[in-house]
Design an enzyme around this catalytic site. Structure first.
Site, PDB file in Angstrom:
ATOM      1  N   ASP A 142       0.843  -1.190   0.000  1.00 16.11           N
ATOM      2  CA  ASP A 142       0.000   0.000   0.000  1.00 16.11           C
ATOM      3  C   ASP A 142       0.881   1.244   0.000  1.00 16.11           C
ATOM      4  O   ASP A 142       2.105   1.151   0.034  1.00 16.11           O
ATOM      5  CB  ASP A 142      -0.952  -0.010   1.195  1.00 16.11           C
ATOM      6  CG  ASP A 142      -0.229   0.074   2.534  1.00 16.11           C
ATOM      7  OD1 ASP A 142       1.005   0.222   2.546  1.00 16.11           O
ATOM      8  OD2 ASP A 142      -0.900  -0.030   3.565  1.00 16.11           O
ATOM      9  N   SER A 143       0.268   2.414  -0.039  1.00 22.51           N
ATOM     10  CA  SER A 143       1.041   3.647  -0.208  1.00 22.51           C
ATOM     11  C   SER A 143       1.503   4.277   1.097  1.00 22.51           C
ATOM     12  O   SER A 143       2.358   5.155   1.103  1.00 22.51           O
ATOM     13  CB  SER A 143       0.196   4.678  -0.957  1.00 22.51           C
ATOM     14  OG  SER A 143      -0.873   5.137  -0.136  1.00 22.51           O
ATOM     15  N   GLY A 144       0.904   3.852   2.217  1.00 21.33           N
ATOM     16  CA  GLY A 144       1.124   4.535   3.478  1.00 21.33           C
ATOM     17  C   GLY A 144       0.062   5.578   3.740  1.00 21.33           C
ATOM     18  O   GLY A 144       0.003   6.176   4.818  1.00 21.33           O
ATOM     19  N   GLY A 145      -0.817   5.821   2.760  1.00 23.44           N
ATOM     20  CA  GLY A 145      -1.854   6.830   2.905  1.00 23.44           C
ATOM     21  C   GLY A 145      -2.856   6.526   3.994  1.00 23.44           C
ATOM     22  O   GLY A 145      -3.405   7.445   4.614  1.00 23.44           O
ATOM     23  N   ASP A 202      -2.117   8.636  -1.108  1.00 22.87           N
ATOM     24  CA  ASP A 202      -3.455   9.215  -1.026  1.00 22.87           C
ATOM     25  C   ASP A 202      -3.759   9.599   0.411  1.00 22.87           C
ATOM     26  O   ASP A 202      -2.997   9.289   1.320  1.00 22.87           O
ATOM     27  CB  ASP A 202      -4.502   8.216  -1.522  1.00 22.87           C
ATOM     28  CG  ASP A 202      -4.626   7.005  -0.602  1.00 22.87           C
ATOM     29  OD1 ASP A 202      -3.571   6.451  -0.190  1.00 22.87           O
ATOM     30  OD2 ASP A 202      -5.747   6.606  -0.252  1.00 22.87           O
ATOM     31  N   GLN A 247     -10.909   7.962  -4.092  1.00 22.41           N
ATOM     32  CA  GLN A 247     -11.428   8.320  -2.771  1.00 22.41           C
ATOM     33  C   GLN A 247     -12.788   8.998  -2.943  1.00 22.41           C
ATOM     34  O   GLN A 247     -13.453   8.805  -3.942  1.00 22.41           O
ATOM     35  CB  GLN A 247     -10.427   9.207  -2.028  1.00 22.41           C
ATOM     36  CG  GLN A 247      -9.133   8.500  -1.639  1.00 22.41           C
ATOM     37  CD  GLN A 247      -9.316   7.525  -0.483  1.00 22.41           C
ATOM     38  OE1 GLN A 247     -10.383   7.422   0.112  1.00 22.41           O
ATOM     39  NE2 GLN A 247      -8.252   6.801  -0.150  1.00 22.41           N
ATOM     40  N   ASP A 289      -8.509  -7.071  -0.075  1.00 25.16           N
ATOM     41  CA  ASP A 289      -7.690  -7.538   1.039  1.00 25.16           C
ATOM     42  C   ASP A 289      -8.377  -7.201   2.345  1.00 25.16           C
ATOM     43  O   ASP A 289      -9.160  -6.256   2.433  1.00 25.16           O
ATOM     44  CB  ASP A 289      -6.312  -6.881   1.006  1.00 25.16           C
ATOM     45  CG  ASP A 289      -6.383  -5.398   1.346  1.00 25.16           C
ATOM     46  OD1 ASP A 289      -6.191  -5.035   2.529  1.00 25.16           O
ATOM     47  OD2 ASP A 289      -6.647  -4.591   0.428  1.00 25.16           O
ATOM     48  N   CYS A 312     -14.636 -29.205   5.238  1.00 20.61           N
ATOM     49  CA  CYS A 312     -13.496 -28.352   4.896  1.00 20.61           C
ATOM     50  C   CYS A 312     -12.242 -29.200   4.684  1.00 20.61           C
ATOM     51  O   CYS A 312     -11.982 -30.156   5.422  1.00 20.61           O
ATOM     52  CB  CYS A 312     -13.255 -27.333   6.013  1.00 20.61           C
ATOM     53  SG  CYS A 312     -11.860 -26.234   5.696  1.00 20.61           S
ATOM     54  N   CYS A 329      -9.077 -27.868   4.670  1.00 18.05           N
ATOM     55  CA  CYS A 329      -7.868 -27.186   5.135  1.00 18.05           C
ATOM     56  C   CYS A 329      -7.087 -28.090   6.087  1.00 18.05           C
ATOM     57  O   CYS A 329      -7.616 -29.063   6.625  1.00 18.05           O
ATOM     58  CB  CYS A 329      -8.228 -25.862   5.826  1.00 18.05           C
ATOM     59  SG  CYS A 329      -8.836 -26.023   7.522  1.00 18.05           S
ATOM     60  N   CYS A 377      -8.709 -28.551   9.659  1.00 19.40           N
ATOM     61  CA  CYS A 377      -9.915 -29.396   9.723  1.00 19.40           C
ATOM     62  C   CYS A 377      -9.603 -30.863   9.439  1.00 19.40           C
ATOM     63  O   CYS A 377     -10.274 -31.757   9.962  1.00 19.40           O
ATOM     64  CB  CYS A 377     -10.968 -28.882   8.739  1.00 19.40           C
ATOM     65  SG  CYS A 377     -11.751 -27.342   9.278  1.00 19.40           S
ATOM     66  N   HIS A 437      -7.554 -22.047   8.916  1.00 22.06           N
ATOM     67  CA  HIS A 437      -8.921 -22.354   8.479  1.00 22.06           C
ATOM     68  C   HIS A 437      -9.617 -21.118   7.924  1.00 22.06           C
ATOM     69  O   HIS A 437     -10.236 -21.177   6.850  1.00 22.06           O
ATOM     70  CB  HIS A 437      -9.753 -22.921   9.630  1.00 22.06           C
ATOM     71  CG  HIS A 437     -11.213 -23.020   9.269  1.00 22.06           C
ATOM     72  ND1 HIS A 437     -11.719 -24.032   8.496  1.00 22.06           N
ATOM     73  CD2 HIS A 437     -12.250 -22.176   9.553  1.00 22.06           C
ATOM     74  CE1 HIS A 437     -13.019 -23.841   8.313  1.00 22.06           C
ATOM     75  NE2 HIS A 437     -13.368 -22.721   8.947  1.00 22.06           N
TER      76      HIS A 437
END
Length: 403
Positions: A91-94, A180, A224, A298, A336, A338, A341, A367
């Site tokens: 990310d930009s740090g914004g 930003d 934004q 994310d 599941c 994973c 599980c 999980h």
């Protein structure tokens, strides 16, 4: 970087595609695991990959503060130090403009605003020994950039668009973001407008500086505008007309109308370029984001929830600390696949939490990360098969259990 759309929804903005980067392909829509400090908390890179993760995102601010972007560059960059073979974003740090400014030291303030909340809470964190004046000084914004103080030692630092790009070049991720300002959802409209104009100027500076570097990294611009329709559409138009490789959708929302804001933006942004919805990742949000044209998203929730014993299942979330799971010999979820599980029971993992064993957070996070990734992979497949609407209906009816 290259992005290819494979199939679009017959109604709506959603699509399935393939994002190609120097470190491999990402089949979209895709969930991006959050590796804030160059690690997905409590998990090894192999465990993250086994959970179905194809791409991760690290935090520019935190890595600049510790151990330092120059140091990471000397060590070979993020891919090398993390031992992560796949695509990476930074990310930009914004966002730290917000978290170290309006939100610093305050309880319950996030980029998502609950309906009906109109003003900032007046009370500071009960554990804080600092005054409101000191807290307000944590981040200072001017036309050139942002001055902030390190959360570790109080040292002063100044981020500009050019500084953010330099740091991200040193980190070496495949995809980076323009600098930003992420505003608080509680800010008045006149400030949202002021911040938006500043973000657009910073985006232009970020792009021009990045292009001078002749970097192979892809640069995404960030839209934004808060919850205001006119500002969101203005930002999508301004940022969309700049020569970015893709776009992030950031800023603050009200939970109830997030989908509307995302739709406003993606109806305007160039169709042929990828879009990343920043910081969103609840199951309902994943369906919304995919349906309205987001390719990546994310969120810290899968691991953050996992560390406190909150578990995603197709029948909704469960809390492993509840008494009834002490003697439950079934896995976290019956069907599941994973690692957690397939090998452990609810009662065992619940015991680990009560015993405060570190393995508890690892097994629960594995999980949750698998659950979210598997859900998104199913969304992608349903878009390709033409069955998205029915899958969404069936999933949400079972997950919410009240539709």
């Amino acid at each position: 970087m290259n992005f290819k759309i494979e199939k679009e929804l017959s109604s709506g903005l959603g699509r399935a595609g393939i994002l190609s980067t120097p470190h491999g392909e990402v089949k979209t829509p895709a969930f991006v695991a959050v590796a804030t400090k160059a690690t997905v908390k409590s998990l090894t890179p192999e465990q993250v990959k086994d959970a179905g993760v194809e791409i991760a995102i690290a935090n520019t601010y935190h890595l600049y503060i510790e151990p330092g972007d120059e140091e990471l560059k000397k060590l070979g960059g993020l891919h090398e130090v993390m031992n992560w073979k796949g695509p990476l974003m930074t990310d930009s740090g914004g966002f730290q403009v917000f978290s170290l400014g309006a939100a610093f030291g305050k309880k319950g303030i996030s980029k998502i605003k609950k309906s009906g909340e109109l003003i900032l809470p007046e009370r500071l964190d009960e554990d804080s020994t600092e005054s409101a004046e000191i807290l307000a000084a944590k981040a200072k914004i001017d036309p050139g950039g942002v001055m902030f103080r390190s959360h570790l030692d109080g040292s002063a630092h100044y981020f500009t668009p050019e500084k953010s790009i330099d740091i991200q070049h040193n980190l070496g991720a495949d995809i980076i973001f323009a600098f930003d300002e992420c505003t608080s959802p509680y800010e008045p409209l006149h400030y949202q407008k002021e911040a938006l104009d500043r973000t657009h100027r910073w985006a232009k500076r970020s792009l021009e500086y990045h292009q001078k570097k002749e970097s192979k990294q892809a640069l995404f611009g960030i839209v934004q505008g808060g919850r205001d329709e006119n500002l969101r559409k203005e930002s999508a138009k301004v940022i969309g007309e700049m020569d970015f490789d893709g776009f992030g959708i950031g800023g603050s929302f009200e939970k109830e109308d997030m989908s509307t804001a995302v739709k406003w933006v993606n109806e305007i942004l160039p169709k042929e370029k990828p879009r990343h919805l920043l910081g969103i990742g609840e199951p309902l949000d994943l369906f919304m984001a995919s349906e309205f044209g987001c390719d990546l998203f994310d969120c810290v929730l899968p691991t953050r929830m996992g560390r406190v014993g909150a578990i995603y299942t197709k029948d909704g979330k469960i809390n492993l600390l509840n008494q009834k799971y002490r003697e439950d010999s079934k896995p976290l979820e019956d069907d599941c696949q994973c690692y957690s599980c397939k090998n452990f029971s609810k009662s065992y993992i619940a015991h680990l939490f009560r015993a405060k064993e570190m393995l508890a957070a690892t097994l629960a996070s594995i999980h949750n990360l698998y659950f979210i990734n598997n859900t998104v992979k199913n969304i992608r497949q349903m878009i390709l098969d033409g069955n998205f609407a029915s899958y969404k209906k069936d999933f949400l009816q079972r997950y919410n259990n009240d539709i």
